[in-house]
Design a protein around this motif. Structure first.
Motif, mmCIF file in Angstrom:
data_model
loop_
_atom_site.group_PDB
_atom_site.id
_atom_site.type_symbol
_atom_site.label_atom_id
_atom_site.label_comp_id
_atom_site.label_asym_id
_atom_site.label_seq_id
_atom_site.Cartn_x
_atom_site.Cartn_y
_atom_site.Cartn_z
ATOM 1 N N GLU A 53 -9.073 2.550 2.153
ATOM 2 C CA GLU A 53 -8.289 1.418 1.649
ATOM 3 C C GLU A 53 -7.261 0.947 2.674
ATOM 4 O O GLU A 53 -7.004 -0.251 2.819
ATOM 5 C CB GLU A 53 -7.579 1.823 0.358
ATOM 6 C CG GLU A 53 -6.819 0.699 -0.305
ATOM 7 C CD GLU A 53 -6.124 1.143 -1.584
ATOM 8 O OE1 GLU A 53 -5.301 0.352 -2.075
ATOM 9 O OE2 GLU A 53 -6.377 2.256 -2.075
ATOM 10 N N PHE B 199 0.839 -1.202 0.000
ATOM 11 C CA PHE B 199 0.000 0.000 0.000
ATOM 12 C C PHE B 199 0.873 1.250 0.000
ATOM 13 O O PHE B 199 0.650 2.175 -0.782
ATOM 14 C CB PHE B 199 -0.937 0.001 1.215
ATOM 15 C CG PHE B 199 -1.628 1.312 1.436
ATOM 16 C CD1 PHE B 199 -2.843 1.581 0.835
ATOM 17 C CD2 PHE B 199 -1.056 2.297 2.244
ATOM 18 C CE1 PHE B 199 -3.467 2.802 1.013
ATOM 19 C CE2 PHE B 199 -1.670 3.513 2.431
ATOM 20 C CZ PHE B 199 -2.896 3.776 1.810
ATOM 21 N N ILE C 95 -0.892 7.852 4.046
ATOM 22 C CA ILE C 95 -2.328 7.741 4.284
ATOM 23 C C ILE C 95 -2.891 9.156 4.371
ATOM 24 O O ILE C 95 -2.370 9.992 5.112
ATOM 25 C CB ILE C 95 -2.607 6.975 5.595
ATOM 26 C CG1 ILE C 95 -2.064 5.552 5.501
ATOM 27 C CG2 ILE C 95 -4.104 6.966 5.899
ATOM 28 C CD1 ILE C 95 -2.105 4.791 6.810
ATOM 29 N N THR D 282 -8.112 10.484 1.145
ATOM 30 C CA THR D 282 -8.545 9.716 -0.017
ATOM 31 C C THR D 282 -8.133 8.247 0.039
ATOM 32 O O THR D 282 -8.694 7.422 -0.666
ATOM 33 C CB THR D 282 -7.996 10.342 -1.320
ATOM 34 O OG1 THR D 282 -6.563 10.270 -1.294
ATOM 35 C CG2 THR D 282 -8.454 11.774 -1.480
ATOM 36 N N THR D 283 -7.168 7.905 0.886
ATOM 37 C CA THR D 283 -6.691 6.518 0.952
ATOM 38 C C THR D 283 -7.015 5.825 2.278
ATOM 39 O O THR D 283 -6.723 4.651 2.442
ATOM 40 C CB THR D 283 -5.165 6.464 0.738
ATOM 41 O OG1 THR D 283 -4.517 7.235 1.758
ATOM 42 C CG2 THR D 283 -4.786 6.973 -0.637
ATOM 43 N N HIS E 75 0.940 4.283 -2.577
ATOM 44 C CA HIS E 75 0.338 5.551 -2.151
ATOM 45 C C HIS E 75 1.269 6.493 -1.387
ATOM 46 O O HIS E 75 0.919 7.649 -1.194
ATOM 47 C CB HIS E 75 -0.889 5.282 -1.271
ATOM 48 C CG HIS E 75 -1.967 4.551 -1.991
ATOM 49 N ND1 HIS E 75 -2.743 5.130 -2.962
ATOM 50 C CD2 HIS E 75 -2.395 3.265 -1.893
ATOM 51 C CE1 HIS E 75 -3.611 4.247 -3.420
ATOM 52 N NE2 HIS E 75 -3.413 3.107 -2.796
#
Length: 119
Positions: A83, A69, A76, A79-80, A73
């Motif tokens: 997830e 992840f 964090i 938008t994340t 990305h």
């Protein structure tokens, strides 16, 4: 000490990368995991801080998913978060908090009472 699923996990989000206590490299994320310490007279709540480390945790399946992840990305954010949340939950649920050695604890406690840990 108990190793039950961790409730009330506190994920530490910071602009500064946490330092991995195992290899001293920059980690990706840290979390505070509550746990019970069973003493002679009472059960005490403790907190164990863990660091997700790309180098040290790459072989762990739950950590590996979270490492992936972060590779995609980088961090964090709003938008994340949706997830990341289940990946963080899986990672923290897989962590085994080290058991306290009562004899070593008692030895350290007695040394502390004698002032051996004073600067």
């Amino acid at each position: 000490m108990t190793n039950t699923p961790h409730d009330r996990v506190e994920v530490v989000l910071s602009a500064d990368a946490p330092v991995c206590p195992r290899c001293c490299r920059n980690g990706l994320l840290s979390a505070r995991l509550p746990h019970d310490i069973i003493g002679r007279r009472a059960v005490m709540r403790g907190t164990h801080v863990v660091v997700l480390c790309e180098a040290c945790d790459v072989g762990d399946a739950a950590a590996g998913a979270l490492i992936t992840f972060f590779a995609v990305h980088e961090r964090i954010d709003d938008t994340t978060l949706t997830e990341a949340a289940p990946l963080i939950a899986a990672w923290t649920a897989s962590i085994q908090i080290p058991q306290v050695d009562p004899e070593a604890w008692e030895t350290d406690y007695q040394a502390w009472l004698r002032g051996e840990f004073d600067d």
